[in-house]
Design an enzyme around this catalytic site. Sequence first.
Site, mmCIF file in Angstrom:
data_model
loop_
_atom_site.group_PDB
_atom_site.id
_atom_site.type_symbol
_atom_site.label_atom_id
_atom_site.label_comp_id
_atom_site.label_asym_id
_atom_site.label_seq_id
_atom_site.Cartn_x
_atom_site.Cartn_y
_atom_site.Cartn_z
ATOM 1 N N PRO A 168 0.973 -1.019 0.013
ATOM 2 C CA PRO A 168 0.226 0.200 -0.054
ATOM 3 C C PRO A 168 0.723 1.031 0.101
ATOM 4 O O PRO A 168 1.830 1.221 0.717
ATOM 5 C CB PRO A 168 -0.845 -0.102 1.347
ATOM 6 C CG PRO A 168 -0.066 -1.133 2.236
ATOM 7 C CD PRO A 168 0.660 -1.920 1.262
ATOM 8 N N GLU A 169 0.460 2.075 -0.840
ATOM 9 C CA GLU A 169 1.055 3.332 -0.930
ATOM 10 C C GLU A 169 0.144 4.545 -0.425
ATOM 11 O O GLU A 169 -0.709 4.345 0.047
ATOM 12 C CB GLU A 169 1.877 3.770 -2.267
ATOM 13 C CG GLU A 169 2.592 2.800 -2.752
ATOM 14 C CD GLU A 169 3.405 3.115 -3.969
ATOM 15 O OE1 GLU A 169 3.333 4.180 -4.442
ATOM 16 O OE2 GLU A 169 3.931 2.133 -4.490
#
Length: 278
Positions: free
Chosen positions: A2-3
């Site tokens: 996840p960014e």
Amino acid sequence: MPELPEVETVRQTLRPILQGRTITAIDIHWPKIVHMDQVLFCHLLIGARFHDVERFGKYLFFVFDDEQILVSHLRMEGKFYYQAEAEPMDKHVHVVFTLDNGMQLRYHDVRKFGTMELTNRHSLWQLPSLRKLGYEPFQEQATATYLFEKFQRTQRPIKSVLLDQHVLVGLGNIYVDEVLFRAKIHPLTPAKKLTKSQAEKILDASVAVLEKAIALGGTTIRTYQSTLGVDGRFQNELQVHTKLGEPCPVCGTPIEKMKVGGRGTYYCPVCQQEKGDK
Ligand SMILES: [Zn+2]
């Protein structure tokens, strides 16, 4: 992994669910995720009421009424699920917060790399994990001058500089490729060689790419999925990342791939020529 946009989606999903709820019990199945004494962690959080869910970069801040803050980093594959106490427990759920409405906030992490730290408003920015981070592209401190001055101090490739979070926070591998494509900068260009106008293009592209990705709920690639099964749709907007051999959307040249600092990097060899090539 996840960014920033995916973590923002998680934040927006959890915030209305958790606000006003009180923790009534905590079960820790994998102690290493919690970076403090487990007994103390439970003692401090049982009875605490969720006030808000905030985010900085890829960190989630669960803020309680008593000003305690639980800082959570999902790292590779961490996810939060909101499930009823009676629902079966997945074996990859490592920390369970039972709430006063019979529901549970379950932290699920196949790789177990995620972290949880407990602090308060006063000490938040003193945490070693947060202290050295740069600014998010959205913050007013992140100006072209700020970036240009930071870039002047390093010969490292711009791709690596943008990834390491000390200058700008929140651009991971996918988004750096997209930002450099939009700014028409070769990923291997030494940061020191960039002009102030290029720094400005990087900043503008960072804001544009992240805002669009947030609006679309992030990018779902491989295993990452945000809480409650919300899938991001930004992957439909990717221009170079994962597009090896496909025509560049600007000039039609096949997109190329190489490694920069060990990370798979996609770019257009024509639109993003190294400075001095022409
Ligand atoms: Zn091109």
